[in-house]
Enzyme design. Structure first.
Site, mmCIF file in Angstrom:
data_model
loop_
_atom_site.group_PDB
_atom_site.id
_atom_site.type_symbol
_atom_site.label_atom_id
_atom_site.label_comp_id
_atom_site.label_asym_id
_atom_site.label_seq_id
_atom_site.Cartn_x
_atom_site.Cartn_y
_atom_site.Cartn_z
ATOM 1 C CG HIS B 38 -14.419 -20.174 32.387
ATOM 2 N ND1 HIS B 38 -14.408 -19.398 33.520
ATOM 3 C CD2 HIS B 38 -14.911 -21.387 32.766
ATOM 4 C CE1 HIS B 38 -14.883 -20.104 34.537
ATOM 5 N NE2 HIS B 38 -15.201 -21.303 34.117
ATOM 6 C CG HIS B 269 -16.042 -24.821 30.029
ATOM 7 N ND1 HIS B 269 -17.033 -23.986 29.585
ATOM 8 C CD2 HIS B 269 -16.138 -24.826 31.386
ATOM 9 C CE1 HIS B 269 -17.708 -23.520 30.640
ATOM 10 N NE2 HIS B 269 -17.179 -24.010 31.737
ATOM 11 C CD GLU B 417 -44.463 -19.685 37.528
ATOM 12 O OE1 GLU B 417 -43.661 -20.418 36.899
ATOM 13 O OE2 GLU B 417 -45.651 -19.997 37.718
ATOM 14 C CG HIS B 479 -51.154 -23.474 45.788
ATOM 15 N ND1 HIS B 479 -50.713 -24.715 45.416
ATOM 16 C CD2 HIS B 479 -51.666 -22.903 44.666
ATOM 17 C CE1 HIS B 479 -50.957 -24.900 44.122
ATOM 18 N NE2 HIS B 479 -51.524 -23.819 43.643
#
Lengths: 675, 675
Positions: B38, B269, B417, B479
C-alpha cells in the site's frame, strides 16, 4: 427551511398525565410481580412515549404489519416494560394484561427484553446497547428507498428511536449516526432519554462528551425538550419531523420518575421493585387502581386518541391501495408479505449453467456475478460494503444510494462494519428490502454482534465475506481468517456457505435467498478457484449441505476427503494421487454444514462413508471438524494464525496440499489405525 | 494554558526533504519488489513521520524496549512500509535493508502489516482499522498510571498515533476518543492523515462529518497542519505536547504524494507499483540512488538527528535508574521485563484454601474476591468494566482512574466494550501494566476484534466474562450466551477458563496470570455455584485443563460425565443418581480445553476414559464437543438460543438436569450403542 411553529392546542393534561402514569404503574406492577426488570427507563420515558404514541406515531394496532406504519424502536431494550405498556395501552391484541402479568416468565411474549415480533408490534429485538439505534438508521434508509420506489402516496413514514446514554456511547451507534447524517435521513427521529445516569452511576463517571455538538458535527438537527413536559416533547417532535436532517431530541428526564425510593438515582436503572415501592408510587402518582388495572377512562383515552389519529390515515391508505393498478399492487403486497417474485431462480440458474464455462476465478467475483443477475428480479435488493467496493465485487455498475439519489442500490457504509450489520438488520426488519453486505471475513468480527442479532431475530440478511483464508497472501495474519468459519458455524440459526466454485456459488445463493427466516453468511475467496463442478446438474447439490462430488473409483471407497471452498480442488488433486496408488478415494464438498445436518441420517452416512478413513480439509482451524472426522480421522488445515507471504506459498508452508494429504493418509493407512 | 510559540529554527530543509523522500523511495522500491503493498500512506505521511521521528520522538534504536520511550503506532497498518522505513532509517538493527527487500515474503519481519515486536520497534500489530488508535489510548492511560506510580523522573513520555480516515470512522476509535477526552490524556497525540481519500474513493462518498468538531465535542485539542510542510507539522506537534488535552493534528496531505501516476488518486491507497512508477518517482523526487540504497548523507542525517536528540536523554535516564534505591529499581526492572513479583501466588493460594468454606456463590463474585487479593501484590494490575461495575464484581473498593486521580486502579470505560478491549491491549503492549476487564459474556462479541488482536499479538490480557449462560434467567436470549464458549475456543492462542467453583476460580487465575504470552478469557456465572471441590489440593488441578473430579465407584467406570463451570454440579448429581442404578460414573471437570490439549495423550485418555460412554454437559451449543465425546457420545446442552424466564426453570426447560442426563445415559446403554 421555515418551520411553522406548532400552535399550542388546548390539551387535557390531566388525561395526559394519567395516560403516562398508566405506563408507570403497569411497568412497576409487572416488574414487582416478576421480581426482576428495569424500572428506570419506563418511568423516565413515560411522557415521551405517551406524546409519541398518542400524538404522532402512525400505526394500526389491528394491522400491526401495515407496511406504511411509522416504526418505533426502544433501543434501550432493558426498558421493555415501556414497550409492552405502550402496546397494551394502544390496543395490540396479543399484548393483553395477562401477558403483562406474566412479564419475564417462560412462555410470555413479554420477554425480559423485547423480541422481534412485528405481528405484536415489536419491530426489533433490543438489549445489547446501540443495536436498536443502528437498526433505526437501517429502517430510515429502507423507508427512503421504498418511498422512491413505490411513491410517497403509498409509503411515507417516520422511524422513531428512544435511546439512552449507553446506546449513544456504543461504537455501533457512533458509526450509524455518522452515516445517518451523511445520508440526510430526515425521517429518522431519535429521542434521547437524557437522564445523566448509567448503571455505574452518573454519566460523569465515563463521559464528558458534548453529545449535541457531536451529533451536529455529523449533520443532525439537535433539539432540546423537557422529557416530562408533554407540550415540550410535542413541539420538539413536530420540529424534528419537518426538518430534512435526522433529528436528535435531547429529552431531559429523571430516571425512574415516580418511583419514590429510587427516582433520579443510579439504582432506578435495574433496581428491585418491592410491594412497598408500588404502594409508594401509587400514592405519589395518585393512582388508585389495583395492580394491572388501568381505569377505563384512561384506557379509553389511550385507545380513542390512537384510533382518532390513525383510522382515517389507515383507511385512506387502504383505499389508495385498492385503486392501484394490479401490477403495482402486486408488488406492494409481495414486498409487504416478504414473498419472492415468481420464477426468481431463473437468472441464477442461468448463471449456474454459464458458470460451467468460466475460467478459474475468485469465488467473491463469482458471487458478484451471480448477484448481478438478481437486481432486476428483486427491486428490493440493496447491496453495500464498508469501503471495500472493489475487492468485494458486489457493487459493479450499481448506483450509490446517497442523500440525493434515493434510488441507488449500493450503500457506501464507509469504514463502519458494525453499523453495516445493524443497518442491514434494520432494513430487513423494516420489510420490503432484501439487504446484502460484503466485507472481508477477517473483519466480520466487527459486525458479529449484528450477525448474532440477525440470527436471534431470524432476519433474512445475507452477510458476504470475502478474502476467506491464508489464500489472501501477503496482507498477513491480521487479514487471514482462521477461526471465523468455526465461530460463525457456532451461531444458531445461520447458514454458513462456503462454495467451491461458481456453480456452487449460484447454488448457495439460491439457498440463501430461499431462506426467509434467518441470515446466511457467505465465505468466499480472493484467490481464483478452478471449477470443480464440470457437468450440469438440474438439482441444487449444495442444498444438501454436503454431497459426493467425485465418487471413489477403482474399488470400494477407502478414504473420504471432506472439504469446503478453496480446498475442494486440493481434495480432488489428492484423490487423483491416491487413486494412482490404488486407494479408492471419494471427494465430498460440504458448502453448508447446517444444511447437511438437516439431511436424513442414511444420506449423511452414505456421503461421509462408513468404515473409511475420513479426512477434513479446510484452510482454517480444526475446531468443530471432529463432528465429521470423528476420533479416528485426519484434519489438514491450520493450527494457528497465518503468515505474510504469497498465498500459494502459504498453502505449501502450512501443508494444505494434495501431497501432504496423501502423505498423511498413507501414514495412517500403513499404521493400520484406519477406523 | 499559555503556549510558548516555538521559535522558528533554521533548518536544513534540503536534508529534511531528502530524509522524507528516503521513506518514499524505500516504500516504493519494496512495494514494487513485493508486487504487493500500500503506497498511499507511506508516501502521504513521509513528512509527518520524518518530523515526528527526527524532531520529537524519544527512543533509542539500540534499546528498543526502553520503558520510557515515546510510543509510536501506525494505526493505518496497511501503510506498513512507512514504519519499516522509519525503523531502518532510525537505526533499528533488526530492520536492515535485506528485511526491507524481503518485504511481504515469508520469513521476513517486514510483514504485510506491522506485527507486534517491541524488540524491533513495532509497538502493536495493526491492520484492522481503528485498533491502533484505541491501543494508543490504552498506552496513554498506561503512561499516566505508571508516571503517577514511578514518578515523572523515571517515566514521562508521549504516545503518537498516525491514523487515517478509515481509522477514525470505526466505532472502536469513536469510543476510544470519547474516553480519551474524558480522561484528559494530554500525552496522546494523534496525527490524522487527512487526505480525503479512502479505498472506495473520496471520503465524500461515505462521510460528511466535521471531524474537528467531533473531536472537540469530546474534549480534544484540535490543530491543523500542512502535512507536507516540515515546520507546520513541527509547530503543531509542539503545541500538541504542551496542552493538557489529548490532541488531534489534522495533517492535510495528498495520498501517495511522489507517485506520479496515482498521487492524489484513489488508486494510490493499495495500487500496484511497477518499475515505471519507481522510475517516474525517482525523476519527480530527484532521487538518483538505485533501489534500496539510501545515500549515506541522508542515512547519516537520519541517524545523527535521531541520536543527537536521544542519546543524552537516554543516558541521563539510565544514570538516574542506576542511582535508584534498590527496591524502586527492582520494581522498575520487574515491570520493564514483565516479570512476576516473588511469591505472587501466595495470596491466591490462600484464597483457594479459604474458598473451601465458602457458601454457594456466583463464580463472577469468587473471581472478584480472588482478584481482590492481588492488587497489593501487583501494583501494575488495572481493572475495569464497561458500565457494569456492580454485576461484574471486579471493582469492589478500588478507586477510579480519572482525569484527576491517576493512581486509581479501576477504569470506568463507559458503555464501550470494544474500546475496553483495544485499550487493554494497548496497556499490555505498553508494558508495566497488567490489564483485566470484565463484561457480560453475551457482550463480549462487541470486543471480539480486540480479543483476536490480543491472541495474535500474544498479549497477556485477561478478559473476564460474566453472566455466562441461560443461568442469568429473565433477561432472556439477548443476554444468554450459547455460542460464545465455542467461538472463543476457536481462537488460537487464548485460554478459555470456565471454573466450576471458587477453588477452580483461584486455580484458573493462577493459570491466567502465569501466562505471559497470550490472553485468557474467564467465563463466569451470575448464578450461585455450589462448591464442587471439597478437599484441599496443593496441586493446581485446573492447570491440567481437565481432571477427574470424582472417580466412578462401585465398579469399573462405565460412564464419564464431562462438564464445565455451572454444569459440573449437575454432573455430580447425575453421577449420584447413576451410581444408585449401579452404573459406575466418573465426573470430569474441564475448566480449560486448551490446557487439556497440552497434556500427554495417556493422561487425556485416562481422564476421558476408554470404552466408556462419554457425556458432554454444558449450557451452550454442542459445537466443538465432538472432540471429547466422539461420534458415540451424548451431549446435554443447548441447541439454539435461550429464553426469558427464571434461570432454574430454564435449566429444566432445556433439559440440562441430572435427571435428563440419567434418562439419556440409560437410553443409550439400553440401546446397546455404547462405544
Amino acid at each position: 427551511m421555515t418551520i411553522v411553529p406548532r400552535t399550542p392546542v388546548s390539551r387535557d393534561h390531566e388525561l395526559d398525565r394519567a395516560m403516562a402514569n398508566a405506563i408507570r404503574m403497569l411497568s412497576l406492577d409487572a416488574i414487582e410481580n416478576a421480581s426482576d426488570g428495569h424500572p428506570g427507563a419506563p418511568l423516565g420515558c413515560a411522557e415521551i412515549a405517551t406524546v409519541l404514541f398518542t400524538r404522532h406515531l402512525k400505526f394500526n394496532s389491528v394491522d400491526p404489519t401495515w407496511i406504511d406504519r411509522d416504526r418505533f424502536i426502544l433501543s434501550n431494550g432493558h426498558g421493555s416494560m415501556l414497550l409492552y405498556s405502550l402496546l397494551y395501552l394502544s390496543g395490540y391484541e396479543a399484548i393483553d394484561i395477562d401477558q403483562i402479568k406474566r412479564f419475564r416468565t417462560l412462555g410470555s411474549i413479554c420477554h425480559g427484553h423485547p423480541e422481534y415480533a412485528v405481528e405484536h408490534g415489536i419491530e426489533v429485538t433490543t438489549g445489547p446497547l446501540g443495536q436498536g439505534f443502528a437498526n433505526g438508521v437501517g429502517m430510515a434508509i429502507a423507508e427512503e428507498y421504498l418511498r422512491q420506489m413505490l411513491g410517497s402516496d403509498l409509503l411515507d413514514h417516520f422511524t422513531y428511536v428512544i435511546a439512552g446514554d449507553g446506546c449513544l456511547m456504543e461504537g455501533v451507534a457512533q458509526e450509524a449516526l455518522a452515516l445517518a447524517g451523511h445520508l440526510r435521513l430526515g425521517k429518522l427521529v431519535v429521542l434521547w432519554d437524557d437522564n445523566s445516569m448509567t448503571d455505574d452511576g452518573s454519566t460523569e463517571i465515563s463521559t464528558s462528551e458534548d453529545i449535541r455538538t457531536r451529533f451536529r458535527a455529523a449533520g443532525w438537527q439537535v433539539l432540546d425538550a423537557n422529557g416530562h413536559d408533554f407540550e415540550s416533547i410535542d413541539v420538539a417532535i413536530a420540529h424534528a419531523k419537518s426538518d430534512p436532517r435526522p433529528s436528535l431530541i435531547a429529552c431531559a428526564t429523571m430516571i425512574g420518575r415516580g418511583f419514590p425510593r429510587l427516582e433520579g438515582k443510579r439504582g432506578a436503572h435495574g433496581g428491585r421493585v418491592f410491594k412497598e415501592d408500588t404502594q409508594a408510587a401509587r400514592e405519589r402518582l395518585g393512582w388508585t387502581s389495583p395492580p394491572f388495572v388501568v381505569p377505563s377512562e384512561v384506557l379509553n383515552g389511550w385507545r380513542s386518541l390512537v384510533s382518532a389519529r390513525n383510522t382515517e390515515r389507515y383507511d385512506t391508505w387502504k383505499s389508495r391501495v385498492s385503486e392501484l393498478a394490479p401490477e403495482r399492487r402486486a408488488l406492494l403486497e409481495r414486498l409487504a408479505r416478504r414473498k419472492m417474485p415468481a420464477d426468481w431462480q431463473a437468472h441464477l440458474r442461468q448463471y449456474k449453467k454459464s458458470a460451467l464455462s468460466l475460467p478459474a476465478q475468485p469465488s467473491i467475483l463469482s458471487s458478484g456475478e451471480a448477484v448481478a443477475t438478481l437486481f432486476d428480479v428483486f427491486p428490493e435488493l440493496l447491496s453495500g460494503a464498508p469501503d471495500l467496493e472493489g475487492p468485494t465485487c458486489h457493487k459493479r455498475d450499481l448506483q450509490a444510494f446517497t442523500a440525493i439519489e434515493r434510488g441507488g442500490r449500493f450503500v457506501h457504509y464507509g469504514v463502519r462494519e458494525h453499523a453495516m450489520g445493524s443497518i442491514m438488520n434494520g432494513m430487513a426488519a423494516h420489510g420490503g428490502i432484501m439487504p446484502i453486505g460484503a466485507t472481508y471475513l477477517a473483519f466480520s468480527d466487527y459486525l458479529r454482534p449484528a450477525i448474532r442479532m440477525a440470527a436471534l431475530m431470524g432476519l433474512p440478511v445475507v452477510f458476504i465475506n470475502s478474502h476467506d483464508s491464508i489464500g489472501i497472501g501477503q496482507n498477513g495474519p491480521t487479514h487471514q481468517p482462521v477461526e471465523f468459519l468455526a465461530s460463525l458455524r457456532a451461531i444458531p440459526n445461520i447458514l454458513v456457505l462456503r462454495p467451491a466454485d461458481a456453480v456452487e456459488v449460484a447454488e448457495c445463493w439460491e439457498m440463501a435467498l430461499s431462506r426467509r427466516d434467518g441470515p446466511s453468511s457467505f465465505i468466499l475467496s480472493r484467490q481464483a478457484l478452478r471449477p470443480v463442478r464440470t457437468t450440469h446438474s438440474n438439482e441444487n447439490l449444495s442444498a444438501h449441505g454436503g454431497y459426493v462430488l467425485a465418487e471413489a473409483t477403482g474399488g470400494a471407497r477407502r478414504v473420504t476427503l471432506l472439504a469446503t471452498g478453496s480446498e475442494v480442488a486440493v481434495a480432488l488433486d489428492a484423490k487423483g494421487l491416491l487413486e494412482k496408488l490404488n486407494i479408492p478415494t471419494a471427494v465430498v464438498s460440504m458448502p453448508c454444514w447446517e444444511a447437511f445436518e438437516q439431511q436424513q441420517e442414511s444420506y449423511r452416512r452414505s456421503v461421509l462413508g462408513e468404515d473409511v478413513l475420513r479426512v477434513g480439509i479446510e484452510a482454517a482451524v480444526r475446531f468443530g471438524w471432529e463432528r465429521y472426522i470423528g476420533d479416528a480421522g485426519i484434519f489438514v488445515g491450520m493450527s494457528g494464525f497465518g503468515a505474510s507471504g504469497p498465498g500459494d506459498e502459504l498453502f505449501r508452508h502450512f501443508g494444505i496440499t494434495a501431497e501432504n494429504i496423501v502423505t498423511k493418509v498413507l501414514q495412517r493407512l500403513e499404521s493400520g489405525k484406519q477406523s
